[in-house]
Design a protein around this motif. Structure first.
Motif, mmCIF file in Angstrom:
data_model
loop_
_atom_site.group_PDB
_atom_site.id
_atom_site.type_symbol
_atom_site.label_atom_id
_atom_site.label_comp_id
_atom_site.label_asym_id
_atom_site.label_seq_id
_atom_site.Cartn_x
_atom_site.Cartn_y
_atom_site.Cartn_z
ATOM 1 N N THR A 32 0.716 -1.248 0.090
ATOM 2 C CA THR A 32 -0.003 -0.131 -0.011
ATOM 3 C C THR A 32 0.924 1.368 -0.040
ATOM 4 O OG1 THR A 32 -1.664 -1.198 1.407
ATOM 5 C CG2 THR A 32 -1.692 1.191 1.246
ATOM 6 N N MET A 33 1.913 1.169 0.827
ATOM 7 C CA MET A 33 2.930 2.460 1.053
ATOM 8 C C MET A 33 3.594 2.831 -0.541
ATOM 9 S SD MET A 33 2.723 3.745 3.836
ATOM 10 C CE MET A 33 1.272 3.231 3.705
ATOM 11 N N LYS A 34 3.439 1.707 -1.369
ATOM 12 C CA LYS A 34 4.187 1.923 -2.705
ATOM 13 C C LYS A 34 3.317 2.917 -3.782
ATOM 14 C CE LYS A 34 7.030 -2.125 -2.886
ATOM 15 N NZ LYS A 34 7.342 -3.392 -3.613
ATOM 16 N N TRP A 35 2.009 2.976 -3.127
ATOM 17 C CA TRP A 35 1.006 3.687 -3.798
ATOM 18 C C TRP A 35 0.743 5.065 -3.123
ATOM 19 C CZ3 TRP A 35 -0.466 2.079 -8.719
ATOM 20 C CH2 TRP A 35 0.052 0.988 -8.959
ATOM 21 N N LEU A 36 1.459 5.480 -2.174
ATOM 22 C CA LEU A 36 1.379 6.646 -1.465
ATOM 23 C C LEU A 36 2.521 7.363 -1.620
ATOM 24 C CD1 LEU A 36 -0.536 5.369 1.824
ATOM 25 C CD2 LEU A 36 -1.333 6.501 -0.187
ATOM 26 N N PHE B 119 4.486 9.298 0.805
ATOM 27 C CA PHE B 119 5.010 9.190 1.866
ATOM 28 C C PHE B 119 6.584 8.542 1.794
ATOM 29 C CE2 PHE B 119 0.721 8.780 3.480
ATOM 30 C CZ PHE B 119 0.654 10.280 3.687
ATOM 31 N N GLN B 120 6.590 7.513 1.013
ATOM 32 C CA GLN B 120 7.883 6.631 0.888
ATOM 33 C C GLN B 120 8.914 7.624 0.361
ATOM 34 O OE1 GLN B 120 8.170 3.557 -1.823
ATOM 35 N NE2 GLN B 120 6.665 4.225 -3.237
ATOM 36 N N ALA B 121 8.470 8.340 -0.558
ATOM 37 C CA ALA B 121 9.387 9.493 -1.400
ATOM 38 C C ALA B 121 9.963 10.428 -0.701
ATOM 39 C CB ALA B 121 8.733 10.090 -2.576
ATOM 40 N N ILE B 122 9.521 10.546 0.742
ATOM 41 C CA ILE B 122 10.045 11.876 1.509
ATOM 42 C C ILE B 122 11.240 11.214 2.189
ATOM 43 C CG2 ILE B 122 9.619 13.033 3.644
ATOM 44 C CD1 ILE B 122 6.715 13.221 2.708
ATOM 45 N N THR B 123 11.377 9.928 3.047
ATOM 46 C CA THR B 123 12.411 9.599 3.489
ATOM 47 C C THR B 123 13.060 8.250 3.197
ATOM 48 O OG1 THR B 123 11.708 10.690 5.535
ATOM 49 C CG2 THR B 123 13.323 8.825 5.952
ATOM 50 N N TYR B 124 12.072 7.330 2.931
ATOM 51 C CA TYR B 124 12.677 5.853 2.608
ATOM 52 C C TYR B 124 13.319 5.455 1.421
ATOM 53 C CZ TYR B 124 12.431 0.753 1.903
ATOM 54 O OH TYR B 124 12.800 -0.470 1.829
ATOM 55 N N LEU B 125 13.121 6.154 0.356
ATOM 56 C CA LEU B 125 13.771 5.977 -0.727
ATOM 57 C C LEU B 125 14.932 6.644 -0.834
ATOM 58 C CD1 LEU B 125 10.832 6.198 -3.575
ATOM 59 C CD2 LEU B 125 11.824 4.390 -2.521
ATOM 60 N N PRO B 126 15.206 8.013 -0.627
ATOM 61 C CA PRO B 126 16.397 8.726 -0.359
ATOM 62 C C PRO B 126 17.323 7.827 0.449
ATOM 63 C CG PRO B 126 14.536 10.238 -0.218
ATOM 64 C CD PRO B 126 14.045 8.935 0.093
ATOM 65 N N SER B 127 16.852 7.563 1.501
ATOM 66 C CA SER B 127 17.767 6.865 2.604
ATOM 67 C C SER B 127 18.359 5.458 2.089
ATOM 68 C CB SER B 127 17.160 6.515 3.949
ATOM 69 O OG SER B 127 16.929 8.079 4.282
ATOM 70 N N SER B 128 17.395 4.860 1.260
ATOM 71 C CA SER B 128 17.783 3.506 0.876
ATOM 72 C C SER B 128 18.823 3.626 -0.275
ATOM 73 C CB SER B 128 16.584 2.806 0.207
ATOM 74 O OG SER B 128 15.452 2.631 0.955
ATOM 75 N N VAL B 129 18.678 4.756 -1.033
ATOM 76 C CA VAL B 129 19.892 4.868 -1.884
ATOM 77 C C VAL B 129 21.353 5.059 -1.160
ATOM 78 C CG1 VAL B 129 20.829 6.632 -3.695
ATOM 79 C CG2 VAL B 129 18.578 5.903 -3.779
ATOM 80 N N PHE B 130 21.151 6.315 -0.197
ATOM 81 C CA PHE B 130 22.151 6.624 0.360
ATOM 82 C C PHE B 130 23.065 5.433 1.075
ATOM 83 C CE2 PHE B 130 24.571 8.663 4.096
ATOM 84 C CZ PHE B 130 25.221 9.671 3.477
#
Length: 264
Positions: A204-208, A210-221
């Motif tokens: 569900t989070m993949k369709w919202l 919110f993940q683009a705020i913290t989770y995705l950038p931190s996963s790249v870092f």
């Protein structure tokens, strides 16, 4: 960019500088938060080498970077907008020769620059000295993360604007403001990485947004997202930035015809 908007950034930066002692103390508070999460995850991992797709080293870095990134993208524009709507001062903005929402964006950006230079950077340095944080050595990762951090700020600010504008339609949206803050911290991955969520909730989070705020950038870092996947997650951020413009524009147009001043 219009010089007037640049002045707005500068003025907000100087306003924040006047209260810089609060942010110096904030560095200590954030360091304590990061320390609490570090010891918690250290106990959870125990002898396990990997959990939820994270090694303990990656988790330590993720926690440190996520909280320090929050220092940059966090702002109270939702509350500022709601207060200006309730006291009627927003009406004056309608007759001024600039875009009200863009002014708010620039104010938030001025605050973000202050937080970046005097909160996030020194805070990250202190945290790295205290905890075993492993920073990437590839300059391209740092550059990409900085770009993604800008999108984090933009998306979080868009959500704040959207929530703040709902003050046009309700007499008091205080509950909505508080709920929004909890949801953003939880569903963006600051409190717990999204990969730890139950399967249905993680999907569900993949369709919202919110993940683009913290989770995705931190996963790249932290190196969990590499190669072509990096460009995919950057594209997700860009997509949400563009999509959120639509409801903000619609709500703003509807709201302009519903101005209701409380008080007198």
């Amino acid at each position: 960019m219009n010089s007037a908007y640049l002045d707005i950034i500068r003025i907000r930066f100087l306003m924040m500088l006047a209260y810089r002692v609060n942010y110096y103390s904030g560095i200590i508070i954030y360091a304590i938060n990061i320390g609490a999460y570090y010891f918690l995850w250290d106990a959870i991992y125990g002898v396990q080498k990997e959990l939820g797709g994270f090694t303990l080293a990656q988790m330590t870095t993720y926690v440190a970077v996520s909280w320090m990134a929050r220092a940059f993208y966090f702002n109270n524009l939702d509350r500022e907008i709601a207060n200006e709507i309730r006291d009627g001062s927003v009406a004056i903005q309608f007759i001024r020769p600039y875009n009200y929402l863009f002014v708010k964006l620039m104010q938030g950006f001025g605050e973000g620059i202050f937080r970046l230079l005097l909160f996030m950077v020194p805070g990250l340095v202190i945290v790295c000295l205290i905890f075993p944080v492993k920073l990437p050595t590839d300059p391209s990762v740092w550059l990409l993360y900085f770009v993604m951090l800008i999108f984090s700020f933009l998306i979080n600010t868009q959500i704040n604007m959207l929530v703040g504008l709902f003050a046009f339609f309700v007499e008091n949206n205080e509950g909505m403001l508080r709920m929004k803050r909890v949801l953003v911290d939880l569903f963006s991955g600051v409190v717990v990485p999204i990969s730890f969520f139950p399967g249905w909730l993680a999907v569900t989070m993949k369709w919202l947004p919110f993940q683009a705020i913290t989770y995705l950038p931190s996963s790249v870092f932290t190196g969990r997202t590499t190669g072509q996947d990096v460009w995919i997650v950057l594209g997700v951020q860009l997509l949400w930035f563009l999509l959120l413009i639509i409801p903000i524009t619609w709500v703003w147009r509807q709201a302009r015809s519903r101005l209701f001043v409380q008080g007198g």
